[in-house]
Design a protein around this motif. Structure first.
Motif, PDB file in Angstrom:
ATOM      1  N   VAL A 302       0.857  -1.186   0.000  1.00  0.00           N
ATOM      2  CA  VAL A 302       0.000   0.000   0.000  1.00  0.00           C
ATOM      3  C   VAL A 302       0.890   1.233   0.000  1.00  0.00           C
ATOM      4  O   VAL A 302       1.778   1.374   0.848  1.00  0.00           O
ATOM      5  N   LEU A 303       0.646   2.115  -0.945  1.00  0.00           N
ATOM      6  CA  LEU A 303       1.463   3.318  -1.097  1.00  0.00           C
ATOM      7  C   LEU A 303       0.561   4.548  -1.009  1.00  0.00           C
ATOM      8  O   LEU A 303      -0.447   4.639  -1.712  1.00  0.00           O
ATOM      9  N   HIS A 304       0.926   5.484  -0.142  1.00  0.00           N
ATOM     10  CA  HIS A 304       0.139   6.701   0.044  1.00  0.00           C
ATOM     11  C   HIS A 304       0.775   7.853  -0.731  1.00  0.00           C
ATOM     12  O   HIS A 304       1.978   8.114  -0.590  1.00  0.00           O
ATOM     13  N   LEU A 305      -0.017   8.546  -1.531  1.00  0.00           N
ATOM     14  CA  LEU A 305       0.424   9.801  -2.132  1.00  0.00           C
ATOM     15  C   LEU A 305      -0.023  10.941  -1.228  1.00  0.00           C
ATOM     16  O   LEU A 305      -1.125  10.898  -0.666  1.00  0.00           O
ATOM     17  N   VAL A 306       0.802  11.938  -1.095  1.00  0.00           N
ATOM     18  CA  VAL A 306       0.508  13.044  -0.191  1.00  0.00           C
ATOM     19  C   VAL A 306       0.316  14.322  -1.001  1.00  0.00           C
ATOM     20  O   VAL A 306       0.576  14.371  -2.212  1.00  0.00           O
ATOM     21  N   GLU A 307      -0.147  15.362  -0.322  1.00  0.00           N
ATOM     22  CA  GLU A 307      -0.344  16.650  -0.979  1.00  0.00           C
ATOM     23  C   GLU A 307       0.990  17.146  -1.550  1.00  0.00           C
ATOM     24  O   GLU A 307       2.015  17.100  -0.874  1.00  0.00           O
ATOM     25  N   GLY A 308       0.967  17.585  -2.773  1.00  0.00           N
ATOM     26  CA  GLY A 308       2.191  18.043  -3.431  1.00  0.00           C
ATOM     27  C   GLY A 308       2.812  17.005  -4.347  1.00  0.00           C
ATOM     28  O   GLY A 308       3.669  17.339  -5.173  1.00  0.00           O
ATOM     29  N   ASP A 309       2.393  15.754  -4.228  1.00  0.00           N
ATOM     30  CA  ASP A 309       2.918  14.729  -5.136  1.00  0.00           C
ATOM     31  C   ASP A 309       2.389  14.978  -6.541  1.00  0.00           C
ATOM     32  O   ASP A 309       1.190  15.199  -6.750  1.00  0.00           O
ATOM     33  N   ASN A 310       3.293  14.938  -7.503  1.00  0.00           N
ATOM     34  CA  ASN A 310       2.916  15.053  -8.901  1.00  0.00           C
ATOM     35  C   ASN A 310       3.276  13.748  -9.610  1.00  0.00           C
ATOM     36  O   ASN A 310       3.628  12.755  -8.969  1.00  0.00           O
ATOM     37  N   LEU A 311       3.191  13.744 -10.926  1.00  0.00           N
ATOM     38  CA  LEU A 311       3.464  12.518 -11.672  1.00  0.00           C
ATOM     39  C   LEU A 311       4.877  12.012 -11.417  1.00  0.00           C
ATOM     40  O   LEU A 311       5.086  10.805 -11.216  1.00  0.00           O
ATOM     41  N   ARG A 312       5.850  12.899 -11.394  1.00  0.00           N
ATOM     42  CA  ARG A 312       7.247  12.481 -11.219  1.00  0.00           C
ATOM     43  C   ARG A 312       7.474  11.859  -9.841  1.00  0.00           C
ATOM     44  O   ARG A 312       8.065  10.778  -9.722  1.00  0.00           O
ATOM     45  N   THR A 313       7.003  12.521  -8.792  1.00  0.00           N
ATOM     46  CA  THR A 313       7.231  11.991  -7.444  1.00  0.00           C
ATOM     47  C   THR A 313       6.412  10.723  -7.212  1.00  0.00           C
ATOM     48  O   THR A 313       6.880   9.789  -6.545  1.00  0.00           O
TER      49      THR A 313
END
Length: 574
Positions: A302-313
């Motif tokens: 399970v991977l969480h994306l956070v605020e500010g994550d874009n395609l590259r990150t």
């Protein structure tokens, strides 16, 4: 708690084919073994059920099995599904089965004498093609990995008996180009009738309630992450993996509970190495629940994306947990040997497997294009693909694959020295004569005359010149030079590349000896493909570059050089 429409439901798995109150029902089940036949007869709530035990195979699901056995066409489908769930208490969801799992399939249901039959649900309203003309429709473009039922379930809360009994028939009527409902293709356009308990002939327009500022902000954030999800889906699909972002995920836990997740907010990346990566787009899944999933299933991450994550990150984070053999980032090069050495640098270079297979590359090269940066030329991509390296430039843009490449790239260097020299003289625009008899020395009174036969005779800066291939004696060459002739003797030279260099120097034409490096893309060395070719480069009579090389160049490399205005002179002697 969760906000917005990204809701995670954790609880004991319910029956997908019965109402909520039926989920709590206790079933009375008995088994009668019947000698001489493979089927068993169960008694379920005063009904005799002829059954068959079935072992799930790889790639199968319950609805597919029911279709194969002709059960989806039965009028009592809802009753069949009801009994199926009763006979398989351990079956948490009809959408989730595993290879090797055994299930009991009801083939025929007969009421026991003296008992009443449970009334079946009323059939859905029959709709003709003419009746569909005013139905509210939704257009959908098929993506890779989609199935028709997955698309429908991801959009509408539609009962399964109605789905397989009537709704798919409407799909068939609205989309006559679909011959087999089990076969749809990426890019295909499908008309979907908007589902309601009854088919609505005209759409009902409702005033939309005013959204709060908090809600508006949340929707805006979700749209941004949805775009990232779409981009990730394209990239991983290009890599040969499966990105599932429609429908629902049903994840059973060791405790017997089940987690249901909307794929639009929690897409899953199904990797060919068996790993499954669930991406929490908006960081809404609690850590404890994520750990619960990972502890129940060893192949889940399970991977969480956070605020500010874009395609590259986001892509960088996901690649890190995919358990690929090796991932190289910007600044780390992939070196390929062979006749044409290649050096590849990129944002990411992913080694998918330890060895190349027929349907899967060994390496994937990924570049995210930001700003006015050109793609890797399609000729280079195709050549690398033949070597087991797939190049993904995203966004792709126009790779100009339809652009015509001039056929004049490949020249004829001949297969022997005289043909090669003739080609060089023609390319450089020199006038010459072949097999010319030249009087070098004569005395009329003494009746003495010396004549030699020159393989090639020409003028260089106003001076007589001879190119000798048959082998003049040293004394003869000395005599010619005394008489102001320039002589190039190559009778003993067997290397065509050396002959090219010697001839160009003799003709006083500037040239560059290899190896020569060619950058595939119009970008810096940190994200590019560099090819190294042996040979000699010189200008032709019009100033266009010519590469004389001993290699037999692949068509893709020849087309790439031709696009760069190079003409290619192949050098090969038997």
């Amino acid at each position: 708690g969760f906000r917005g429409f990204c809701t995670v439901l954790l609880g004991i798995s319910c029956l997908g084919v019965s109402q909520a109150q039926e989920a709590e029902k206790t079933y009375s089940i008995s088994l009668t073994k019947t000698a001489g036949i493979e089927e068993d007869i169960y008694e379920v709530d005063n009904k005799k059920v002829l059954t068959e035990e079935y072992t799930i195979k790889e790639g199968e699901w319950v609805w597919q099995i029911l279709r194969q056995k002709g059960l989806l066409k039965q009028r009592n489908l809802s009753e069949i599904l009801f009994v199926l769930q009763a006979l398989n208490a351990s079956l948490g969801s009809l959408d989730l089965v595993h290879p090797g799992e055994k299930i009991i399939i009801p083939l025929k249901i007969v009421p026991v004498a003296g008992t009443s039959v449970i009334a079946a649900s009323p059939p859905p309203v029959k709709v003709s093609l003419a009746d569909l003309k005013d139905v509210d429709l939704e257009n959908y473009t098929v993506e890779r990995g989609d199935s028709l039922t997955r698309i429908i379930k991801g959009r509408y809360d539609i009962p399964k008996d109605y789905l397989y009994g009537e709704y798919l028939g409407m799909i068939k009527k609205l989309n006559p180009s679909i011959r087999d409902l089990n076969i749809i293709h990426p890019g295909q356009k499908i008309k979907l009738p908007v589902y309601s308990p009854e088919v609505v002939r005209k759409p009902i327009k409702m005033a939309m309630p005013q959204e709060s500022e908090e809600k508006k902000e949340y929707v805006k954030e979700d749209k941004t992450k949805s775009s990232v999800s779409d981009d990730l889906g394209v990239i991983f699909t290009e890599m040969g993996e499966e990105w599932v972002k429609t429908g629902e995920h049903f994840i059973p836990l060791k405790s017997g509970s089940q987690i249901d997740l909307k794929a639009v907010s929690f897409p899953i990346l199904n990797l060919q190495n068996g790993l499954r990566v669930m991406v929490d787009l908006n960081n809404k899944l609690p850590d404890k629940m994520a750990k619960l999933i990972e502890s129940s299933w060893g192949n889940y991450r399970v991977l969480h994306l956070v605020e500010g994550d874009n395609l590259r990150t986001a892509l960088d984070k996901i690649l890190e947990v995919c358990n690929y053999p090796k991932i190289s980032k910007m600044g780390e090069a992939l070196e390929l040997g062979g006749d044409i050495p290649i050096r590849i640098t990129a944002d990411w270079i992913v080694k998918l497997s330890e060895k190349q297979s027929n349907n899967r590359p060994e390496f994937v090269v990924i570049n995210l294009n930001e700003g006015p940066v050109t793609n890797t030329p399609w000729m280079i991509k195709e050549y690398l693909n033949s070597l087991g390296v797939k190049v993904i430039d995203y966004p792709q843009g126009d790779d100009k694959r339809t652009e015509v490449v001039e056929n004049a790239a490949m020249l004829n260097g001949g297969g022997e020295p005289a043909s090669l020299i003739r080609a060089l003289l023609d390319l450089t625009g020199r006038s010459y004569s072949t097999e010319v008899e030249i009087p070098v020395y004569q005395r009329q009174k003494a009746g003495f005359k010396l004549i030699i036969k020159a393989d090639f005779f020409l003028k260089i800066k106003g001076r007589d010149a001879i190119i000798d291939l048959i082998g003049l004696a040293p004394e003869m060459i000395s005599l010619l030079e005394d008489h102001k002739f320039s002589v190039l003797s190559m009778a003993n030279e067997k290397d065509p590349l050396a002959m090219v260099s010697m001839t160009l120097e003799f003709l006083d034409i500037e040239s560059q000896n290899g190896p020569h490096s060619f950058m595939a893309g119009n970008r810096d060395d940190s994200r590019n493909v560099k090819l190294t070719l042996p040979g000699v480069v010189f200008p032709d009579s019009r100033g266009n570059p010519v590469l004389a090389t001993p290699l037999i160049l692949p068509e893709e490399i020849a087309a790439f050089l031709s696009k760069r205005a190079y003409r290619i002179l192949p050098l090969s002697f038997p």
